[in-house]
Design a protein around this motif. Structure first.
Motif, PDB file in Angstrom:
ATOM      1  N   ILE A  44      30.005  26.306   2.918  1.00 30.63           N
ATOM      2  CA  ILE A  44      28.789  26.541   3.819  1.00 30.63           C
ATOM      3  C   ILE A  44      28.125  25.472   3.587  1.00 30.63           C
ATOM      4  O   ILE A  44      27.233  25.365   2.632  1.00 30.63           O
ATOM      5  CB  ILE A  44      28.119  28.087   3.275  1.00 30.63           C
ATOM      6  CG1 ILE A  44      29.247  29.313   3.642  1.00 30.63           C
ATOM      7  CG2 ILE A  44      26.607  27.966   3.968  1.00 30.63           C
ATOM      8  CD1 ILE A  44      29.192  30.372   3.407  1.00 30.63           C
ATOM      9  N   ASP A  45      26.922  24.677   4.425  1.00 26.00           N
ATOM     10  CA  ASP A  45      25.988  23.673   4.256  1.00 26.00           C
ATOM     11  C   ASP A  45      24.600  24.363   4.582  1.00 26.00           C
ATOM     12  O   ASP A  45      25.111  25.157   5.160  1.00 26.00           O
ATOM     13  CB  ASP A  45      26.540  22.498   5.472  1.00 26.00           C
ATOM     14  CG  ASP A  45      27.350  21.861   5.146  1.00 26.00           C
ATOM     15  OD1 ASP A  45      27.748  21.516   3.559  1.00 26.00           O
ATOM     16  OD2 ASP A  45      28.322  21.232   5.874  1.00 26.00           O
ATOM     17  N   LEU A  46      23.631  23.838   4.118  1.00 27.26           N
ATOM     18  CA  LEU A  46      21.564  24.189   3.854  1.00 27.26           C
ATOM     19  C   LEU A  46      21.647  23.326   3.853  1.00 27.26           C
ATOM     20  O   LEU A  46      21.655  22.673   2.385  1.00 27.26           O
ATOM     21  CB  LEU A  46      22.182  25.780   3.029  1.00 27.26           C
ATOM     22  CG  LEU A  46      20.639  26.352   2.737  1.00 27.26           C
ATOM     23  CD1 LEU A  46      21.276  27.621   2.359  1.00 27.26           C
ATOM     24  CD2 LEU A  46      19.998  24.975   1.810  1.00 27.26           C
ATOM     25  N   ARG A  47      20.659  23.023   4.590  1.00 26.60           N
ATOM     26  CA  ARG A  47      19.995  22.224   4.374  1.00 26.60           C
ATOM     27  C   ARG A  47      18.490  22.762   4.726  1.00 26.60           C
ATOM     28  O   ARG A  47      17.854  24.272   5.659  1.00 26.60           O
ATOM     29  CB  ARG A  47      20.117  20.979   5.402  1.00 26.60           C
ATOM     30  CG  ARG A  47      21.076  20.285   5.177  1.00 26.60           C
ATOM     31  CD  ARG A  47      21.028  19.044   6.560  1.00 26.60           C
ATOM     32  NE  ARG A  47      22.266  18.342   5.909  1.00 26.60           N
ATOM     33  CZ  ARG A  47      22.231  17.300   5.104  1.00 26.60           C
ATOM     34  NH1 ARG A  47      21.073  17.142   4.369  1.00 26.60           N
ATOM     35  NH2 ARG A  47      23.457  16.408   4.987  1.00 26.60           N
ATOM     36  N   PHE A  48      17.745  22.423   3.713  1.00 25.93           N
ATOM     37  CA  PHE A  48      15.761  22.695   4.310  1.00 25.93           C
ATOM     38  C   PHE A  48      15.496  22.446   5.228  1.00 25.93           C
ATOM     39  O   PHE A  48      15.346  21.201   6.138  1.00 25.93           O
ATOM     40  CB  PHE A  48      15.088  22.811   3.152  1.00 25.93           C
ATOM     41  CG  PHE A  48      15.520  23.295   1.349  1.00 25.93           C
ATOM     42  CD1 PHE A  48      15.090  24.789   1.918  1.00 25.93           C
ATOM     43  CD2 PHE A  48      16.629  22.400   0.948  1.00 25.93           C
ATOM     44  CE1 PHE A  48      15.859  24.716   0.653  1.00 25.93           C
ATOM     45  CE2 PHE A  48      16.990  23.464  -0.753  1.00 25.93           C
ATOM     46  CZ  PHE A  48      16.992  24.720  -0.367  1.00 25.93           C
ATOM     47  N   PRO A  49      14.482  22.674   5.965  1.00 22.95           N
ATOM     48  CA  PRO A  49      13.736  22.433   7.223  1.00 22.95           C
ATOM     49  C   PRO A  49      13.342  20.682   6.712  1.00 22.95           C
ATOM     50  O   PRO A  49      12.534  20.404   5.561  1.00 22.95           O
ATOM     51  CB  PRO A  49      12.849  23.331   7.908  1.00 22.95           C
ATOM     52  CG  PRO A  49      13.049  24.479   7.019  1.00 22.95           C
ATOM     53  CD  PRO A  49      13.332  24.389   5.622  1.00 22.95           C
ATOM     54  N   ARG A  50      13.048  19.912   8.055  1.00 23.23           N
ATOM     55  CA  ARG A  50      13.043  18.411   8.210  1.00 23.23           C
ATOM     56  C   ARG A  50      12.965  17.666   7.387  1.00 23.23           C
ATOM     57  O   ARG A  50      12.437  17.136   6.720  1.00 23.23           O
ATOM     58  CB  ARG A  50      11.262  19.059   8.197  1.00 23.23           C
ATOM     59  CG  ARG A  50      10.633  19.318   9.693  1.00 23.23           C
ATOM     60  CD  ARG A  50       9.131  19.727  10.237  1.00 23.23           C
ATOM     61  NE  ARG A  50       8.549  20.775   9.014  1.00 23.23           N
ATOM     62  CZ  ARG A  50       8.672  21.622   8.739  1.00 23.23           C
ATOM     63  NH1 ARG A  50       9.192  22.304  10.436  1.00 23.23           N
ATOM     64  NH2 ARG A  50       8.098  22.509   7.604  1.00 23.23           N
ATOM     65  N   GLY A  51      14.012  18.304   6.458  1.00 19.72           N
ATOM     66  CA  GLY A  51      14.919  17.112   5.665  1.00 19.72           C
ATOM     67  C   GLY A  51      13.453  17.556   4.075  1.00 19.72           C
ATOM     68  O   GLY A  51      13.785  15.909   3.240  1.00 19.72           O
ATOM     69  N   ALA A  52      12.730  18.375   4.072  1.00 17.38           N
ATOM     70  CA  ALA A  52      12.208  18.458   2.593  1.00 17.38           C
ATOM     71  C   ALA A  52      13.096  18.940   1.440  1.00 17.38           C
ATOM     72  O   ALA A  52      14.205  19.674   1.538  1.00 17.38           O
ATOM     73  CB  ALA A  52      10.953  19.874   3.520  1.00 17.38           C
ATOM     74  N   ALA A  53      12.710  18.504   0.250  1.00 19.89           N
ATOM     75  CA  ALA A  53      13.087  18.632  -0.720  1.00 19.89           C
ATOM     76  C   ALA A  53      12.081  20.166  -1.109  1.00 19.89           C
ATOM     77  O   ALA A  53      11.193  20.224  -1.080  1.00 19.89           O
ATOM     78  CB  ALA A  53      12.894  17.508  -1.824  1.00 19.89           C
ATOM     79  N   ALA A  54      13.434  20.719  -2.111  1.00 21.16           N
ATOM     80  CA  ALA A  54      12.890  21.908  -3.198  1.00 21.16           C
ATOM     81  C   ALA A  54      13.206  22.635  -4.353  1.00 21.16           C
ATOM     82  O   ALA A  54      14.368  21.594  -4.627  1.00 21.16           O
ATOM     83  CB  ALA A  54      13.567  23.014  -2.354  1.00 21.16           C
ATOM     84  N   ASP A  55      12.718  23.100  -4.903  1.00 19.36           N
ATOM     85  CA  ASP A  55      12.955  23.180  -6.680  1.00 19.36           C
ATOM     86  C   ASP A  55      13.876  24.537  -6.245  1.00 19.36           C
ATOM     87  O   ASP A  55      13.119  25.851  -5.883  1.00 19.36           O
ATOM     88  CB  ASP A  55      11.646  23.375  -7.545  1.00 19.36           C
ATOM     89  CG  ASP A  55      11.110  21.446  -7.681  1.00 19.36           C
ATOM     90  OD1 ASP A  55      11.976  20.281  -7.151  1.00 19.36           O
ATOM     91  OD2 ASP A  55      10.290  21.601  -7.959  1.00 19.36           O
TER      92      ASP A  55
END
Length: 223
Positions: A44-55
């Motif tokens: 399962i791949d997961l990405r945050f919107p617009r390539g944003a980085a998150a903690d």
């Protein structure tokens, strides 16, 4: 639920997951095979919107017949590049892959359980393994990613507890209790007064010619 099963999702008031869109679990296909083989592994791949980085602070999900879980994250590398790092390796979700135990429980993975830093994550990859041929389909559901700095709803206190004015605060019991020595002295004095009054009342009831509740004829004849 620290890496273990729980009765239900811990999300609630005061907890907002990060916006993300996990893809459906995709089973791996053996290279060179004309037909889809089932090696017991899905991704399962997961990405945050617009390539944003998150903690990332917590990862919450509901299991669906996945026996083991590994997690890889994409983080900043040297020279501004991005690299994949394994942060969780073969976490056991089902004690016995052939039985139902743990197959549909909720899990919460905390930051301190991870093998790497969970800051500035741009993508996540969940690797699911189910070695048992009993289950034809396995995945994880209700996947939510929580950032740091949020209080767990179980630890939130009602606002009125912190807004009590001084008159509403309960008074100290020690300030209202009298001195025990003073109380003992006053009780003894009252006991003495009670005995004196009782003795006077007994003496007043004895008449001039009353002897043991009767009149003595000899005493009456001399009056």
């Amino acid at each position: 639920m620290s890496g273990a099963a729980g009765p239900g999702p811990p999300a609630g008031p005061g907890r907002s997951p990060l916006p993300c869109a996990p893809r459906p679990a995709a089973p791996l296909q053996l290279a060179g095979g004309a037909e889809l083989a089932r090696p017991g592994v899905a991704v399962i791949d997961l990405r945050f919107p617009r390539g944003a980085a998150a903690d990332v602070q917590e990862i919450v999900f509901r299991n669906f017949y996945t026996a083991f879980l590994s997690v890889r994250v994409q983080r900043p590398g040297p020279g501004g590049s991005r690299r994949w790092v394994t942060c969780l390796r073969d976490l056991c979700l089902m004690p016995c892959p052939h039985t139902e135990e743990g197959s549909q429980d909720y899990f919460c993975l905390h930051r301190h359980q991870m093998l790497c830093d969970m800051d500035q994550v741009t993508a996540m990859r969940f690797i699911l393994r189910q070695p048992s041929p009993v289950w034809l389909h396995f995945t994880i559901e209700d996947l939510q990613i929580f950032p740091p700095g949020q209080k767990s709803p179980q630890k939130d206190f009602p606002s009125w507890l912190s807004q009590l004015t001084p008159p509403e605060q309960p008074a100290s019991l020690h300030e209202e209790l009298p001195d025990p020595e003073k109380v003992s002295t006053e009780v003894q004095q009252m006991w003495v007064l009670t005995e004196v009054i009782r003795a006077r009342q007994a003496a007043a009831r004895i008449g001039r010619f009353d002897v043991d509740g009767c009149y003595d004829v000899n005493l009456l004849s001399y009056t």
